[in-house]
Design a protein around this motif. Structure first.
Motif, short mmCIF file in Angstrom:
data_model
loop_
_atom_site.label_atom_id
_atom_site.label_comp_id
_atom_site.label_asym_id
_atom_site.label_seq_id
_atom_site.Cartn_x
_atom_site.Cartn_y
_atom_site.Cartn_z
N ARG A 133 -33.11 -22.06 -18.49
CA ARG A 133 -34.35 -22.69 -18.97
C ARG A 133 -34.24 -23.21 -20.40
O ARG A 133 -34.67 -24.34 -20.69
N PRO A 134 -33.66 -22.44 -21.36
CA PRO A 134 -33.53 -22.98 -22.72
C PRO A 134 -32.66 -24.24 -22.78
O PRO A 134 -32.92 -25.14 -23.59
N VAL A 136 -32.45 -26.54 -20.37
CA VAL A 136 -33.30 -27.63 -19.87
C VAL A 136 -34.26 -28.09 -20.97
O VAL A 136 -34.43 -29.29 -21.20
N GLU A 137 -34.85 -27.13 -21.66
CA GLU A 137 -35.78 -27.46 -22.74
C GLU A 137 -35.09 -28.23 -23.85
O GLU A 137 -35.63 -29.21 -24.39
N ALA A 138 -33.86 -27.82 -24.21
CA ALA A 138 -33.12 -28.50 -25.28
C ALA A 138 -32.78 -29.94 -24.88
O ALA A 138 -32.87 -30.86 -25.71
N GLN A 140 -34.46 -31.82 -22.80
CA GLN A 140 -35.70 -32.58 -22.80
C GLN A 140 -36.13 -32.97 -24.21
O GLN A 140 -36.68 -34.05 -24.42
N ARG A 141 -35.87 -32.10 -25.18
CA ARG A 141 -36.21 -32.42 -26.57
C ARG A 141 -35.43 -33.63 -27.07
O ARG A 141 -35.86 -34.30 -28.01
N LYS A 145 -34.06 -36.46 -19.01
CA LYS A 145 -34.71 -35.82 -17.88
C LYS A 145 -33.78 -34.81 -17.21
O LYS A 145 -32.56 -34.98 -17.24
N ASP A 162 -39.68 -19.87 -14.05
CA ASP A 162 -39.64 -20.47 -15.39
C ASP A 162 -38.76 -21.72 -15.41
O ASP A 162 -39.10 -22.73 -16.03
N ARG A 165 -40.53 -24.62 -13.48
CA ARG A 165 -41.64 -25.19 -14.24
C ARG A 165 -41.15 -26.03 -15.41
O ARG A 165 -41.79 -27.01 -15.79
N GLN A 166 -40.03 -25.64 -16.01
CA GLN A 166 -39.51 -26.37 -17.16
C GLN A 166 -38.91 -27.71 -16.76
O GLN A 166 -38.97 -28.68 -17.51
N ASP A 168 -38.13 -31.37 -15.18
CA ASP A 168 -38.96 -32.55 -14.93
C ASP A 168 -39.21 -32.73 -13.44
O ASP A 168 -40.29 -33.14 -13.03
#
Length: 207
Positions: A133-134, A136-138, A140-141, A145, A162, A165-166, A168
């Motif tokens: 998850r981290p 994926v978040e990085a 996206q920042r 996608k 988690d 949900r993270q 896209d």
């Protein structure tokens, strides 16, 4: 944000796509769903939805085995459009004296993904592991996608809530079985064929 859709793909055909396959996780998920992955079909399927820049496959190997059932697959992938990343598993004894095997490839996958951030528009992660998850978040920042490929239809689901949900987009692996799968009944015959071919020819042309 990410509800499983009837159409499993949400890609812009102009996108540069990269696949990141957690080999052990994908194998276990497909096996639970009752089909085997046809890696040639998988590559062709994603090529049809955008510009497939690269496909990575990650797995740990037990190096001291005389013959590993996964070795022919690894060699085939390496010669047929995949970038294969491997490392030897580590054996250790836990506090209870039990022999354990550790073969986590998360760090290698994360490093490769971040190194490709300037070149890829859409990352496709084949894993349900919430530890990603981290990552994926990085991604996206940085304005990219991420689609996660796993399954919700098993009990329990094979994907972390988690992580789903993270992302896209969430792609239900069960919906891809007719596109990238083959009947597991073929497994034994093909495994025997691969082993024989591997012993005769270290550079297999088919799987």
């Amino acid at each position: 944000m990410n509800k499983p859709a009837k159409d499993p793909f949400t890609f812009d055909p102009r996108e540069k796509i990269a696949l990141f396959i957690d080999g052990a996780n994908l194998y276990g998920t497909a096996k639970t769903l009752g089909f085997d992955i046809d890696y040639r079909r998988l590559l062709e399927e994603f090529k049809s939805h955008g510009y497939l820049l690269r496909a990575y496959y990650y797995t740990a190997l037990i190096e001291d085995q005389e013959y590993s059932s996964i070795r022919p697959l690894i060699d085939w992938l390496d010669y047929n459009g995949y970038k294969v990343v491997t490392k030897p598993v580590k054996e250790f004894v836990d506090h209870a004296g039990r022999r354990k095997i550790k073969g986590n490839m998360d760090i290698e996958l994360v490093v490769d993904a971040m190194e490709q951030i300037e070149h890829v528009d859409h990352f496709v992660l084949f894993s349900g592991d919430g530890d990603f998850r981290p990552l994926v978040e990085a991604i996206q920042r940085r304005g990219r996608k991420v689609s996660v490929v796993s399954t919700l239809v098993t009990q329990p689901p094979m994907v972390s809530d988690d992580l789903r949900r993270q992302a896209d987009h969430f792609i239900e692996l069960a919906n891809l079985s007719n596109k990238i799968g083959r009947d597991p009944g073929e497994r034994a015959a093909r495994a025997a064929e691969r082993q024989d071919r591997y012993q005769r020819d270290p550079e297999p042309s088919d799987l």
